[in-house]
Write an enzyme that holds these catalytic residues in place. Structure first.
Site, PDB file in Angstrom:
ATOM      1  N   ARG A 137     -59.989  41.825 -39.623  1.00  0.00           N
ATOM      2  CA  ARG A 137     -60.315  43.259 -40.161  1.00  0.00           C
ATOM      3  C   ARG A 137     -61.314  43.722 -39.010  1.00  0.00           C
ATOM      4  O   ARG A 137     -61.373  44.908 -38.619  1.00  0.00           O
ATOM      5  CB  ARG A 137     -60.422  43.615 -41.630  1.00  0.00           C
ATOM      6  CG  ARG A 137     -59.098  43.434 -42.293  1.00  0.00           C
ATOM      7  CD  ARG A 137     -59.315  43.664 -43.634  1.00  0.00           C
ATOM      8  NE  ARG A 137     -60.443  42.824 -44.343  1.00  0.00           N
ATOM      9  CZ  ARG A 137     -61.010  42.915 -45.255  1.00  0.00           C
ATOM     10  NH1 ARG A 137     -61.037  44.119 -45.942  1.00  0.00           N
ATOM     11  NH2 ARG A 137     -62.035  42.050 -45.784  1.00  0.00           N
TER      12      ARG A 137
ATOM     13  N   ASN B  36     -56.596  44.090 -45.950  1.00  0.00           N
ATOM     14  CA  ASN B  36     -55.823  42.975 -46.427  1.00  0.00           C
ATOM     15  C   ASN B  36     -54.594  43.446 -47.316  1.00  0.00           C
ATOM     16  O   ASN B  36     -54.906  44.163 -48.291  1.00  0.00           O
ATOM     17  CB  ASN B  36     -56.787  41.906 -47.038  1.00  0.00           C
ATOM     18  CG  ASN B  36     -57.670  41.220 -45.896  1.00  0.00           C
ATOM     19  OD1 ASN B  36     -57.180  41.165 -44.814  1.00  0.00           O
ATOM     20  ND2 ASN B  36     -58.815  40.711 -46.392  1.00  0.00           N
TER      21      ASN B  36
END
Length: 89
Positions: free
Chosen positions: A18, A36
């Site tokens: 990320r 996520n």
């Protein structure tokens, strides 16, 4: 403008995927989000100039060196112009 939803599968959680995604998006002037998913995948919403989105999709196919991308799913969406930055959720 082009807006896409990208779902990335593989070893993409617990490897700073990320953060690397956010950095790449900022470098390409892309706005949106990355998060996520409970099933171990990563979901990205990205909006920008079509050329920058293509570069971003190409990067997502490989991801950072810490990750292993098995597959990505890209879905085109209607532009919303609602993102001001690229955020990790």
């Amino acid at each position: 403008m082009r807006r896409v939803k990208i779902v990335v599968s593989g070893r993409v959680q617990g490897v700073y995927f990320r953060l690397f995604t956010q950095n790449k998006a900022k470098h390409l002037a892309i706005t949106g989000t990355v998060q996520n998913l409970p099933d171990g995948r990563v979901e990205i919403y990205a909006e920008a100039d079509p050329l920058m989105i293509e570069k971003f999709i190409k990067w997502c196919n490989k991801g950072p060196v810490t990750a292993r991308v098995d597959t990505i799913e890209v879905t085109d969406l209607e532009p919303e112009f609602s993102y001001q930055s690229f955020d990790i959720i």
